[in-house]
Scaffold this active site. Structure first.
Site, PDB file in Angstrom:
ATOM      1  N   HIS A  68      19.237  11.707 -43.906  1.00 26.83           N
ATOM      2  CA  HIS A  68      17.955  11.291 -44.477  1.00 26.83           C
ATOM      3  C   HIS A  68      17.383  12.395 -45.368  1.00 26.83           C
ATOM      4  O   HIS A  68      16.829  12.122 -46.451  1.00 26.83           O
ATOM      5  CB  HIS A  68      16.987  10.963 -43.332  1.00 26.83           C
ATOM      6  CG  HIS A  68      15.595  10.668 -43.778  1.00 26.83           C
ATOM      7  ND1 HIS A  68      14.576  11.600 -43.684  1.00 26.83           N
ATOM      8  CD2 HIS A  68      15.037   9.553 -44.307  1.00 26.83           C
ATOM      9  CE1 HIS A  68      13.459  11.069 -44.133  1.00 26.83           C
ATOM     10  NE2 HIS A  68      13.702   9.829 -44.514  1.00 26.83           N
ATOM     11  N   GLU A  71      19.150  12.356 -48.631  1.00 26.03           N
ATOM     12  CA  GLU A  71      18.652  11.247 -49.464  1.00 26.03           C
ATOM     13  C   GLU A  71      17.416  11.672 -50.248  1.00 26.03           C
ATOM     14  O   GLU A  71      17.302  11.432 -51.457  1.00 26.03           O
ATOM     15  CB  GLU A  71      18.326  10.053 -48.567  1.00 26.03           C
ATOM     16  CG  GLU A  71      17.612   8.907 -49.273  1.00 26.03           C
ATOM     17  CD  GLU A  71      16.493   8.319 -48.437  1.00 26.03           C
ATOM     18  OE1 GLU A  71      15.361   8.185 -48.963  1.00 26.03           O
ATOM     19  OE2 GLU A  71      16.729   7.978 -47.274  1.00 26.03           O
ATOM     20  N   HIS A  72      16.477  12.324 -49.583  1.00 28.90           N
ATOM     21  CA  HIS A  72      15.263  12.788 -50.255  1.00 28.90           C
ATOM     22  C   HIS A  72      15.581  13.775 -51.366  1.00 28.90           C
ATOM     23  O   HIS A  72      15.040  13.700 -52.472  1.00 28.90           O
ATOM     24  CB  HIS A  72      14.332  13.460 -49.237  1.00 28.90           C
ATOM     25  CG  HIS A  72      13.427  12.508 -48.528  1.00 28.90           C
ATOM     26  ND1 HIS A  72      12.053  12.622 -48.548  1.00 28.90           N
ATOM     27  CD2 HIS A  72      13.693  11.413 -47.781  1.00 28.90           C
ATOM     28  CE1 HIS A  72      11.511  11.645 -47.836  1.00 28.90           C
ATOM     29  NE2 HIS A  72      12.485  10.902 -47.356  1.00 28.90           N
ATOM     30  N   GLU A 143       6.300  12.942 -42.466  1.00 32.48           N
ATOM     31  CA  GLU A 143       6.827  11.583 -42.279  1.00 32.48           C
ATOM     32  C   GLU A 143       7.235  11.366 -40.819  1.00 32.48           C
ATOM     33  O   GLU A 143       6.936  10.314 -40.233  1.00 32.48           O
ATOM     34  CB  GLU A 143       8.029  11.371 -43.200  1.00 32.48           C
ATOM     35  CG  GLU A 143       8.642   9.988 -43.120  1.00 32.48           C
ATOM     36  CD  GLU A 143       9.831   9.818 -44.050  1.00 32.48           C
ATOM     37  OE1 GLU A 143      10.682   8.950 -43.761  1.00 32.48           O
ATOM     38  OE2 GLU A 143       9.912  10.541 -45.069  1.00 32.48           O
TER      39      GLU A 143
END
Length: 429
Positions: A68, A71-72, A143
């Site tokens: 993840h 991905e960012h 987040e």
């Protein structure tokens, strides 16, 4: 060279090829649509946290949440952000990470070639530095904290955590604040070089397009780049949790106005490979529809008794290396909620027979939902599961669903339930 598969009854055609570098390309023209949607996916997700990095000999355990995090970070380059480039050409872009995949996408009505080049270039040209990685840790940390306060998210991952306590599936896709603090730029490059080789990726484009022309654009883009050899990816499989170690029940208190209950069922039966796996998944899903859909006898009885409400839902998922079902909802009567639903599951064979007269109706409803999805370029592209079901598309799913018999549904649900283990995760105010 493109291969062509026509679904004549649906009026749809799928064009596929694999480039010399291994990238799988799937092109689906929709002549009556103004929008074009593209999604580029790597077969790499949150559960892939231990593997042998490309070019090395020993397996490495990487921090949770690295897929993840990667991905960012791929959007940010040395002198620009990929989101800004998409904006200049009128496209809407996004990305998401699941347990087993990471996808990058855009939607546009104009400048398809320019946006396609942006997608291919930003995904295939990584740029990570210690400074930019450290800055991102704060953003992703916020987040993670947001999801820590989300009761629905906590209910879902609480249920999964009890079903898969030994496997990485129980870890939040974003990781934890502590785990992402350990991620370095070198870690990101190691993960990228291992899993972002074109041979581990697919590109699906749906919308107003001419297949040969779009393939020429993609081929020209890829010809400008150099990739290493196509080497097998060596993932390290985690030990499977023995059935005896499944956590049967947990109650937790959070800031909610009403109790939330999630019942999870972990399958220990073996899901067939390829297209047969899609058949199995569709059959179990249809069985759950027969037992729990909102027009069935059980739903209406429990709804009228105020045991469930319109928050109630159910789902069956087949992932790489795992499959499970969930029944969840808000309820003022959590103990009765659990006892009623588990009683239905315990008597599922007889309950299915009792609901047999509804089979054709429930099946038509499922077919209708799928046909509705075929009218969405996003749904068509996002429902391509790559190697999971042997490269099948949403159109194959429709064909399989139409061919399902009541006996297929009975057999699949019986196999799943006979080998499954259950858990209950309850959140109280």
């Amino acid at each position: 060279m493109l291969t062509k598969h026509a679904y004549s009854r649906l009026g749809e055609t799928v064009y596929q090829t694999t480039l010399e570098n291994g990238l799988k390309v799937i092109l689906i023209p929709k002549a009556d649509f103004h929008k074009t949607f593209a999604v580029m996916t790597t077969n790499y997700g949150a559960i892939d946290n231990e593997f042998v990095p490309r070019g090395q000999q020993q397996a490495v355990r990487f921090p949770d949440g690295i897929a993840h995090f990667l991905e960012h970070k791929l959007f940010e380059k040395e002198d620009h952000d990929a989101f800004d480039l998409f904006g200049q050409y009128g496209a809407s872009a996004n990305a998401f990470t699941s347990f087993t995949q990471t996808s990058y996408l855009f939607s546009t009505t104009n400048h398809v070639r320019e946006n396609l080049d942006i997608l291919l270039d930003f995904v295939q040209e990584p740029y990570f530095t210690a400074a930019t990685v450290n800055k991102e840790k704060g953003i992703i940390g916020q987040e993670i904290q947001m999801y820590d306060d989300d009761p629905g998210w906590q209910s879902y991952f609480g249920m999964i955590g009890q079903l898969y306590p030994r496997e990485p599936l129980h870890i939040d896709i974003a990781g934890t604040v502590e785990s992402i603090a350990q991620i370095t730029a070198d870690d990101l490059y190691a993960a990228y070089q291992t899993f972002y080789h074109p041979s581990n990726m697919s590109l699906v484009i749906v919308g107003q397009l001419e297949p040969e022309t779009v393939l020429a654009w993609i081929t020209a883009n890829q010809a400008r780049k150099t990739f290493g050899p196509n080497e097998p990816i060596q993932r390290v499989a985690s030990p499977q949790t023995p059935a005896a170690e499944i956590v049967p029940q947990t109650t937790r208190h959070l800031t909610v106005t009403r109790p939330k209950v999630s019942i999870g069922l972990r399958g220990y039966d073996e899901v067939p490979a390829g297209r047969a796996g899609l058949h199995y998944s569709a059959a179990v899903s249809l069985a759950l529809d027969l037992l729990f859909n909102d027009t069935g006898d059980h739903y209406l009885r429990l709804y009228d008794a105020n045991i469930i409400d319109d928050s109630f839902g159910y789902d069956f998922q087949v992932q790489r290396g795992a499959h499970f079902a969930q029944l969840a909802g808000d309820t003022d009567h959590p103990e009765t909620f659990v006892s009623e639903l588990t009683a239905i599951l315990d008597d599922a064979a007889a309950q299915l027979v009792a609901a047999q007269e509804q089979f054709d109706l429930v099946k038509r409803e499922a077919i209708g939902r799928l046909i509705g999805a075929i009218n969405s370029v996003e749904a068509i592209a996002n429902q391509y599961d790559g190697p999971l079901f042997g490269g099948t598309t949403i159109f194959d799913e429709l064909t399989i669903l139409e061919q399902l018999t009541f006996a297929d549904v009975q057999q699949a649900l019986a196999a799943f339930l006979a080998a499954s283990q259950r858990t209950v995760y309850t959140i109280l105010p």
